[in-house]
Design an enzyme around this catalytic site. Structure first.
Site, PDB file in Angstrom:
ATOM      1  N   HIS A   1       0.823  -1.208   0.000  1.00 46.12           N
ATOM      2  CA  HIS A   1       0.000   0.000   0.000  1.00 46.12           C
ATOM      3  C   HIS A   1       0.862   1.265   0.000  1.00 46.12           C
ATOM      4  O   HIS A   1       0.464   2.284  -0.567  1.00 46.12           O
ATOM      5  CB  HIS A   1      -0.954  -0.006   1.186  1.00 46.12           C
ATOM      6  CG  HIS A   1      -2.114  -0.926   0.998  1.00 46.12           C
ATOM      7  ND1 HIS A   1      -2.844  -1.450   2.045  1.00 46.12           N
ATOM      8  CD2 HIS A   1      -2.676  -1.433  -0.128  1.00 46.12           C
ATOM      9  CE1 HIS A   1      -3.799  -2.231   1.576  1.00 46.12           C
ATOM     10  NE2 HIS A   1      -3.714  -2.233   0.260  1.00 46.12           N
TER      11      HIS A   1
ATOM     12  N   HIS B   1      -4.778  -5.241 -11.081  1.00 47.69           N
ATOM     13  CA  HIS B   1      -3.441  -4.767 -10.732  1.00 47.69           C
ATOM     14  C   HIS B   1      -2.434  -5.119 -11.827  1.00 47.69           C
ATOM     15  O   HIS B   1      -1.616  -4.270 -12.216  1.00 47.69           O
ATOM     16  CB  HIS B   1      -2.985  -5.375  -9.403  1.00 47.69           C
ATOM     17  CG  HIS B   1      -3.639  -4.797  -8.201  1.00 47.69           C
ATOM     18  ND1 HIS B   1      -3.332  -3.561  -7.696  1.00 47.69           N
ATOM     19  CD2 HIS B   1      -4.601  -5.308  -7.387  1.00 47.69           C
ATOM     20  CE1 HIS B   1      -4.069  -3.314  -6.622  1.00 47.69           C
ATOM     21  NE2 HIS B   1      -4.843  -4.356  -6.414  1.00 47.69           N
TER      22      HIS B   1
END
Length: 409
Positions: A256, A385
């Protein structure tokens, strides 16, 4: 704003062709997720849809976003797949009674409904924005619905961040604030700004980033805590008994930090008068995240670390590799610093050796020895992703991918 990147892999026609070929391979795998119930199914490791699972909102939105991007790139067949996702978001996944979206179309062994989350609704807003920029039929109505729901229920203007979740009827707000949901809200707000032409979405994105990164992460040596009370107090022991939760893991998540790093640069490039701290923070988040590469003596990023910087969950997640690649490309484009080009090449080499599955898509999880695993994630739920890792390094930092691709048509 953007530095020259001459000499980088992304400046090489052969590398860009390789990225495009990998993107097309991912799309062929992901097309099998089209579900007759509506939306997109969870795919198993071999690409077979898992019909026992419900059709997840987060998967359907992300796949609709990807196929809309592919349509903008001129990929035949991608437009109808994007429309299939749009139909699910306008139909069975939408709560016609209370507004907003259900977390899933239930599977045979699942309850009929759950809470309405900022995470899921951020992806509705992202998908709706991309679909609108791709000019898919019905997308403008979906975008108006998504912006209205987010403003009415999730956006907390007093504090400048997104509320976490509610019961179906918008009662029972959760006493929890998640950095993950707010990070993806930043992504969605960048897309909404491009799709609507309304710059207030950029100002809101900056307020979220200011709290979680410029305030919280800066004061904690550039590590972004994942979990907070609803009023913004850090919960360091949250999920101590469920350390490998796929959405709310214990500790902090290096992946993250990399995702935030890239988004801060996207935000900086989108703002007419960006604050200086955005690029500073992007650099520092990247530096701290890189400290978790090979952290346990094996190649790859560990999933989570604790407050003493020790690995907690040592599994390697495909999405972290994808976000590392995108962050390195963004920082090199912004700064021209060759250290980011070095890491871009290292992480693509790692992906090619371990993460990319020649049978299709990417292994979603690897064990610490980089063999396929399924302790946190089973199968290969979506391609969001991985697909963006092939696309974003080829684009400018702003506007968003959909806006750039539309402008190139």
């Amino acid at each position: 704003m953007n530095a020259s990147h001459d000499g980088s892999w992304t400046a090489l026609a052969a590398h860009r062709a390789w990225l495009d070929a990998e993107a097309d391979r991912l799309l062929r795998f992901g097309a099998a997720a089209r579900d007759p119930r509506g939306g997109f199914a969870w795919l198993g490791a071999d690409g077979t849809p898992d019909r026992d699972r419900g059709v997840q909102l987060w998967i359907t939105t992300r796949m609709a976003h990807v196929f809309a991007l592919a349509h903008l790139r001129g990929v035949p067949g991608a437009g109808p797949l994007a429309d299939h996702g749009l139909a699910a978001l306008s139909g069975p996944l939408r709560d016609a009674q209370h507004g907003g979206w259900y977390p899933a179309i239930p599977g045979p062994s699942e309850p009929p409904e759950g809470r309405k989350t900022a995470y899921g609704h951020a992806f509705v807003l992202l998908a709706a924005s991309t679909l609108a920029l791709a000019q898919r039929p019905g997308s403008r109505a979906l975008l108006a619905d998504a912006t209205g729901v987010f403003e009415a229920h999730f956006w907390d203007d007093a504090h400048g961040r997104a509320r976490e979740s509610f019961a179906r009827d918008w009662s029972d707000p959760e006493d929890y604030l998640g950095a993950n949901a707010n990070m993806h809200t930043v992504e969605a707000f960048l897309a909404a700004a491009d799709a609507t032409g309304d710059p207030s979405w950029l100002r809101r994105a900056l307020r979220i980033a200011d709290f979680f990164v410029n305030h919280i992460a800066r004061s904690g040596w550039w590590r972004v805590p994942e979990h907070f009370t609803a009023d913004g107090h850090v919960l360091p022991e949250y999920n101590a008994d469920a350390k490998d939760d796929p959405f709310r893991p214990y500790g902090t998540t290096p992946g993250h930090a990399l995702e935030w790093s890239r988004l801060l640069l996207n935000l900086e490039a989108a703002l007419p008068d960006p604050p200086d701290w955005l690029v500073e923070a992007a650099r520092w988040l990247f530096v701290v995240a890189v400290g978790s590469w090979d952290h346990d003596g094996h190649q790859g990023f560990v999933y989570t670390i604790d407050a003493d910087n020790r690995p907690v969950v040592r599994a390697r997640m495909h999405w972290v590799t994808a976000e590392a690649i995108a962050a390195a490309a963004a920082l090199h484009r912004r700064t021209g610093d060759l250290v980011y080009e070095h890491w871009y090449r290292v992480w693509w080499d790692y992906a090619a050796q371990y993460v990319i599955d020649p049978r299709g898509s990417w292994h979603h999880e690897l064990a610490p020895d980089n063999t396929p695993a399924a302790t946190v994630w089973s199968g290969k739920p979506d391609i969001y992703h991985a697909y963006q890792a092939t696309l974003l390094p080829q684009l400018a930092l702003a506007p968003t991918a959909a806006a750039q691709l539309r402008g190139a048509r």
